[in-house]
Design a protein around this motif. Sequence first.
Motif, mmCIF file in Angstrom:
data_model
loop_
_atom_site.group_PDB
_atom_site.id
_atom_site.type_symbol
_atom_site.label_atom_id
_atom_site.label_comp_id
_atom_site.label_asym_id
_atom_site.label_seq_id
_atom_site.Cartn_x
_atom_site.Cartn_y
_atom_site.Cartn_z
ATOM 1 N N TYR A 5 36.899 40.171 17.555
ATOM 2 C CA TYR A 5 35.657 39.448 17.300
ATOM 3 C C TYR A 5 35.984 38.247 16.421
ATOM 4 O O TYR A 5 36.624 38.387 15.376
ATOM 5 C CB TYR A 5 34.642 40.364 16.602
ATOM 6 C CG TYR A 5 33.243 39.800 16.635
ATOM 7 C CD1 TYR A 5 32.495 39.833 17.809
ATOM 8 C CD2 TYR A 5 32.677 39.215 15.511
ATOM 9 C CE1 TYR A 5 31.216 39.309 17.853
ATOM 10 C CE2 TYR A 5 31.401 38.692 15.552
ATOM 11 C CZ TYR A 5 30.671 38.741 16.731
ATOM 12 O OH TYR A 5 29.411 38.212 16.777
ATOM 13 N N LEU A 6 35.585 37.081 16.883
ATOM 14 C CA LEU A 6 35.778 35.833 16.161
ATOM 15 C C LEU A 6 34.398 35.300 15.811
ATOM 16 O O LEU A 6 33.561 35.117 16.708
ATOM 17 C CB LEU A 6 36.550 34.830 17.022
ATOM 18 C CG LEU A 6 36.762 33.444 16.442
ATOM 19 C CD1 LEU A 6 37.567 33.500 15.157
ATOM 20 C CD2 LEU A 6 37.453 32.558 17.463
ATOM 21 N N ALA A 7 34.161 35.077 14.533
ATOM 22 C CA ALA A 7 32.820 34.684 14.096
ATOM 23 C C ALA A 7 32.873 33.588 13.041
ATOM 24 O O ALA A 7 33.884 33.424 12.344
ATOM 25 C CB ALA A 7 32.099 35.904 13.512
ATOM 26 N N THR A 8 31.772 32.874 12.952
ATOM 27 C CA THR A 8 31.565 31.964 11.838
ATOM 28 C C THR A 8 30.220 32.277 11.217
ATOM 29 O O THR A 8 29.312 32.798 11.877
ATOM 30 C CB THR A 8 31.587 30.474 12.252
ATOM 31 O OG1 THR A 8 30.489 30.204 13.122
ATOM 32 C CG2 THR A 8 32.908 30.097 12.895
ATOM 33 N N MET A 9 30.117 31.955 9.946
ATOM 34 C CA MET A 9 28.838 32.063 9.242
ATOM 35 C C MET A 9 28.727 30.885 8.283
ATOM 36 O O MET A 9 29.708 30.497 7.648
ATOM 37 C CB MET A 9 28.706 33.403 8.526
ATOM 38 C CG MET A 9 29.777 33.700 7.502
ATOM 39 S SD MET A 9 29.738 35.402 6.905
ATOM 40 C CE MET A 9 30.491 36.244 8.271
ATOM 41 N N ARG A 10 27.546 30.311 8.236
ATOM 42 C CA ARG A 10 27.302 29.173 7.361
ATOM 43 C C ARG A 10 26.657 29.677 6.068
ATOM 44 O O ARG A 10 25.692 30.434 6.104
ATOM 45 C CB ARG A 10 26.415 28.144 8.043
ATOM 46 C CG ARG A 10 26.269 26.870 7.231
ATOM 47 C CD ARG A 10 25.822 25.705 8.062
ATOM 48 N NE ARG A 10 26.727 25.374 9.152
ATOM 49 C CZ ARG A 10 27.864 24.715 9.024
ATOM 50 N NH1 ARG A 10 28.279 24.323 7.832
ATOM 51 N NH2 ARG A 10 28.605 24.447 10.079
#
Length: 102
Positions: A5-10
Motif C-alpha cells: 500500500y502506497l499512500a500520501t496524507m496532507r
Amino acid sequence: MRYGYLATMRTVPGKRDDVVTLLLGGEDGLRAAGCDLYVVGTSDSDQNLVWVFEVWQSKAHHAASLELPATKAAIASAMPMLTGEFTGQELDIAGGLGIPSA
C-alpha cells in the motif's frame, strides 16, 4: 503474494513532523501484525505531505492491523493534524530487496 500500500496524507501546516513521529511510533506492533516493510517519508518540495509505503504478508494482515487498539489510537491522534486529503494505491508485491520470499 505480498500486499503493498502506497499512500500520501496532507498535514495541517506545521504538523508534518508531529505526524511523522506518530507514524513511526508503532513499529513493533506493525511487525507483530504481519508488516514486512513500513517506510515513512517527506519531501522538501511539499512541507505538508507525508508518504507511507507498506508491505504486508497479505491484505488480510493489513486489514487486521487497522482493528488493533494501538492503530485506532494512533489514527485518532493523527486526524486533527491532517487536512483530509489522502491518496492510496494497493499493490501486488512481486518482490525486491528487503522483501521476504513468499
